[in-house]
Design an enzyme around this catalytic site. Structure first.
Site: not given
Ligand code: NAP
Length: 319
Positions: A145, A148-149
């Site tokens: 993701c 997200c990261d």
């Protein structure tokens, strides 16, 4: 003997647990069939259990670890009286009410639960390459993701695997942070839409390795490099990347609902008018019905909607 319940919630990620908080506060006494720890990538709490720090979940100024966030969700649902059954649903029958649910931990052949209404929140899983150490390094250089990261890879050299829209979108997003992004695709032609291809080809930070797959991951506790193997020549190349984003598609966790409920061609549950499915009394929320946004906060939001929808529906059918 089967147990009668008003609301059964299947799945315990942000969607299911938010639905549990709202349903419990509405005195619907929900039971959450939360799943069971069957592998590193499959456990109660869903995909956030595989995430390290979450910085974009509103309300946590300094960020929060994924497992801690899910533990908080669960405790909050429990505080209002939600009950948890740590097992998986093995079979469902939605052909008449009460709906029948069988679980892995039951004895005998009778359904474990007879439920007046159901919330499906079984989520989706990112497809993985299935190579050595891939799941072990998730959260330590390997990610599924970018939203997200990506932020954690400022000034890194990273690679993205895949040739579809997701891979190109993630690669474009990642160029905001990374110094270079190398897209590794198993063919010499992308699957992604023309506009996404044009954008990727025009981005000076993005380069491509064609006809290749990732065959080895290096690094003791976090990723320090990968081996890329050309599928035609067999030639192996070492790439010193510290981030690897796997973007080869997602799959909704809907196998047990096949034939019981309307799904699209790839298995996502179809919802209309909020979270209602085509079966009156069965609602779906979170990634199991959303292949677009796929964020913890959007899943939680739709879990809240499902609990409100189910409360209204139960009131309407009981009147
Ligand atoms: P996808 O279109 O199925 O693409 C998956 C890619 O991963 C393909 O290029 C495939 O290679 C590759 N792949 C699959 N298994 C692999 C493996 N084991 N090892 C290496 N490579 C592998 O999936 P997606 O990109 O997630 O997109 C899913 C849907 O969402 C699509 O309809 C897409 O258009 C849509 N989407 C749209 C947007 C947008 O419009 N902004 C953004 C994201 C997604 P092959 O090409 O060789 O099969």
């Amino acid at each position: 003997m089967s147990e009668k319940v008003k609301v059964a919630i299947i799945g315990s990620g942000p969607a299911g647990l938010t639905a549990a908080i709202y349903a419990a506060r509405a005195d619907l006494n929900p039971v959450v069939i939360e799943g069971e720890p069957s592998s590193t990538t499959d456990q109660p709490g869903g995909q956030l259990m595989l995430t390290t720090e979450i910085e974009n979940f509103p309300g946590f100024v300094e960020g929060i670890m994924g497992p801690e966030l899910m533990s908080n969700f669960r405790s909050q649902a429990e505080r209002f009286g939600a009950r948890f059954d740590t097992t998986k649903v093995s079979r469902v029958d939605f052909s008449e009410r009460p709906f029948k649910l069988w679980t892995n931990n039951q004895t005998g052949s009778e359904p474990r639960y007879l439920a007046d209404s159901i919330i499906i929140s079984t989520g989706a899983r990112s497809l993985l390459m299935n190579i050595d150490r891939e799941t072990e390094l998730i959260g330590h250089g390997v990610s599924t993701c970018a939203t997200c990261d990506g932020f954690f890879f400022r000034d890194h050299h990273i690679a993205v695997v895949g040739g579809g829209d997701s891979a190109l979108e993630e690669a474009g997003f990642l160029t905001k942070f990374a110094n270079t992004v190398t897209i590794i695709h198993r063919r010499n032609e992308l699957r992604a839409s023309k506009i996404m291809q044009d954008r990727a080809f025009a981005n000076p930070k993005i380069s491509f390795i064609w006809d290749s797959t990732v065959t080895d991951l290096h690094g003791a506790s976090s990723l320090t490099g990968i081996t890329v193997t050309n599928r035609i020549t067999g030639e192996k190349t070492e790439l010193p990347v510290t981030g690897l984003f796997v973007a080869i598609g997602h799959s909704p966790n809907t196998d047990i609902f096949k034939g019981q409920i309307d799904m699209d061609e790839v298995g996502y549950i179809i919802t209309n008018e909020g979270t209602a499915t085509n079966v009156p009394g069965v609602f779906a929320c979170g990634d199991v019905q959303d292949h677009t946004y796929r964020q913890a906060i959007t899943a939680a939001g739709s879990g809240c909607m499902a609990a409100i929808d189910i409360e209204k529906w139960l009131k309407h059918t009981e009147d």
